[in-house]
Design an enzyme around this catalytic site. Structure first.
Site, PDB file in Angstrom:
ATOM      1  N   CYS A  95       0.829  -1.217   0.000  1.00 55.68           N
ATOM      2  CA  CYS A  95       0.000   0.000   0.000  1.00 55.68           C
ATOM      3  C   CYS A  95       0.860   1.264   0.000  1.00 55.68           C
ATOM      4  CB  CYS A  95      -0.906   0.032   1.239  1.00 55.68           C
ATOM      5  SG  CYS A  95      -1.806  -1.483   1.534  1.00 55.68           S
ATOM      6  N   HIS A 112      -5.867   2.162   5.620  1.00 59.52           N
ATOM      7  CA  HIS A 112      -6.496   1.316   4.595  1.00 59.52           C
ATOM      8  C   HIS A 112      -7.198   0.185   5.316  1.00 59.52           C
ATOM      9  CE1 HIS A 112      -7.261  -1.209   1.228  1.00 59.52           C
ATOM     10  NE2 HIS A 112      -6.218  -2.007   1.385  1.00 59.52           N
ATOM     11  N   HIS A 114     -10.067  -3.201   5.103  1.00 63.70           N
ATOM     12  CA  HIS A 114     -10.798  -4.171   4.293  1.00 63.70           C
ATOM     13  C   HIS A 114     -12.176  -4.405   4.935  1.00 63.70           C
ATOM     14  CE1 HIS A 114      -7.342  -6.289   1.879  1.00 63.70           C
ATOM     15  NE2 HIS A 114      -7.277  -4.979   1.816  1.00 63.70           N
ATOM     16  N   GLU A 147     -26.605  12.300  10.908  1.00 58.35           N
ATOM     17  CA  GLU A 147     -25.797  13.110  11.829  1.00 58.35           C
ATOM     18  C   GLU A 147     -24.295  12.847  11.715  1.00 58.35           C
ATOM     19  OE1 GLU A 147     -26.736  15.565  13.534  1.00 58.35           O
ATOM     20  OE2 GLU A 147     -25.215  15.874  15.100  1.00 58.35           O
TER      21      GLU A 147
HETATM   22  C1  MRU Z   1      -5.309 -10.275   2.280  1.00 56.06           C
HETATM   23  S1  MRU Z   1      -3.985  -9.756   1.299  1.00 56.06           S
HETATM   24  C2  MRU Z   1      -4.310  -8.062   1.059  1.00 56.06           C
HETATM   25  C3  MRU Z   1      -3.244  -7.307   0.319  1.00 56.06           C
HETATM   26  O1  MRU Z   1      -3.131  -7.788  -0.977  1.00 56.06           O
HETATM   27  C4  MRU Z   1      -3.556  -5.839   0.262  1.00 56.06           C
HETATM   28  O2  MRU Z   1      -4.854  -5.626  -0.267  1.00 56.06           O
HETATM   29  C5  MRU Z   1      -3.461  -5.137   1.576  1.00 56.06           C
HETATM   30  O3  MRU Z   1      -4.323  -4.390   1.954  1.00 56.06           O
HETATM   31  C6  MRU Z   1      -2.295  -5.290   2.463  1.00 56.06           C
HETATM   32  O4  MRU Z   1      -1.081  -5.306   1.764  1.00 56.06           O
HETATM   33  P1  MRU Z   1       0.292  -5.449   2.584  1.00 56.06           P
HETATM   34  O5  MRU Z   1       1.367  -5.451   1.547  1.00 56.06           O
HETATM   35  O6  MRU Z   1       0.218  -6.710   3.402  1.00 56.06           O
HETATM   36  O7  MRU Z   1       0.351  -4.251   3.513  1.00 56.06           O
HETATM   37 ZN    ZN Z   2      -5.899  -3.859   0.582  1.00 56.29          ZN
END
Ligand code: MRU
Ligand code: ZN
Length: 242
Positions: A95, A112, A114, A147
Site C-alpha cells: 500500500c 487502509h 478491508h 448526523e
Molecule cells: C489479504 S492480502 C491483502 C493485500 O493484498 C492488500 O490488499 C493489503 O491491503 C495489504 O497489503 P500489505 O502489503 O500486506 O500491507
Molecule cells: Zn488492501
C-alpha cells in the site's frame, strides 16, 4: 555467516524506539491492534501509515497487522522516497505508493481497511447502476441527512466539517490484481475530488486519510459507521439520498 557490513537502512533503530505511545512506530502497532478488533485489518489485509516531520513510517507487507512490533516498521524519507530504515527479511507494505499519494497531498496519516461494510457499499453502488442500465465505473457513494456526516471535514480546500444537510460523496475506483496498481486511479480520483478524505476500492475496501492521526482515525470511524448504516438502510429499502 553473518554479514560483515550492515547498511544504514538495516539499522537506524533509534528511529523506531521510543517510550512515547504516540511515536509513529508505536502508534501504528496500537492502531492496527484496534483496527483488527473492528474487522478492518484481518488476514494481513489493510494497514496504516503515519508521517512525522520528514519521515513516513510504514508497516511490513503480508504480516499479521495486529501482531506487529515497532522494530518491524520501515522508515522512508518523504522528500526523496528512500528508505532510511528497512527491517531485514521484510518487504514494505504494497500500500506504500497509495499512502504516499495521501501524504503528497498534505495528509499526516492514512488508513487502509478491508471493512466488509466498505466492500458491500461498493457492490450496492454497482448493483444500483446496473439496475438503472448504467455503467458503474465512475459512480460515487452518496449519502445525506445523517448526523455522523458531521464527523467528516468539508475538504482539503475548505474549512470546517460537513453539515447535517450536506451530501457526503465518496469516489469509488476499480480494484486491480495488485495493490500498487491502484495508485494511478487513486491519484486521478484525488485530483477529480480534491475535497475527498476517503476513496473506496470496489470489492476491496477503503483508503481514508486525515491531517493527523487523530483525525484520520475518527474520520475512518465515521466513514465506516456510514458504510454500515448504508448497507442496513438498503436492506430495509431506505434511500441514501432524498
Ligand atoms: C489479504 S492480502 C491483502 C493485500 O493484498 C492488500 O490488499 C493489503 O491491503 C495489504 O497489503 P500489505 O502489503 O500486506 O500491507
Ligand atoms: Zn488492501
Amino acid at each position: 555467516m553473518a554479514a560483515l557490513h550492515t547498511s544504514l537502512a538495516e539499522t537506524n533503530d533509534h528511529l523506531v524506539v521510543s517510550d512515547d505511545p504516540e511515536h509513529p512506530a508505536n502508534h501504528i502497532c496500537t492502531l492496527c491492534r484496534n483496527f483488527y478488533s473492528q474487522g478492518w485489518v484481518g488476514g494481513t489485509g489493510g494497514g496504516t501509515s503515519i508521517k512525522r516531520g520528514p519521515h513516513i513510517f510504514i508497516a511490513p507487507s503480508g504480516v499479521q497487522k495486529e501482531l506487529m512490533q515497532p522494530h518491524n516498521i520501515f522508515v522512508l524519507e518523504h522528500a526523496n522516497r528512500s528508505y532510511i530504515r528497512k527491517p531485514l527479511d521484510l518487504k514494505p507494505s504494497a500500500c506504500t505508493p497509495l499512502f504516499l499519494a495521501a501524504f503528497d497531498r498534505g495528509a499526516g496519516c492514512c488508513i487502509h481497511t478491508h471493512s466488509q461494510w466498505a466492500v458491500l457499499v461498493t457492490l450496492l453502488v454497482e448493483q444500483e447502476a446496473h439496475t438503472n442500465g448504467q455503467d458503474s465505473k465512475g459512480k460515487c457513494f452518496e449519502i445525506e441527512k445523517i448526523e455522523q456526516i458531521k464527523g467528516i471535514p468539508q475538504g482539503r480546500t475548505k474549512q470546517g466539517m460537513l453539515g447535517y444537510f450536506d451530501k457526503l460523496v465518496v469516489p469509488i475506483i476499480e480494484n486491480t490484481a495488485h495493490e500498487e496498481d491502484l495508485t494511478q486511479s487513486l491519484e486521478e480520483a484525488m485530483e477529480k475530488y480534491p475535497d475527498a478524505y476517503a476513496i473506496l476500492v470496489r470489492r476491496h475496501g477503503v483508503y481514508v486519510w486525515g491531517d493527523n492521526v487523530q483525525k484520520a482515525k475518527t474520520q475512518a470511524e465515521s466513514f465506516d459507521y456510514l458504510f454500515r448504516l448504508a448497507v442496513e438502510m438498503k436492506r430495509l429499502g431506505l434511500p441514501w439520498v432524498a
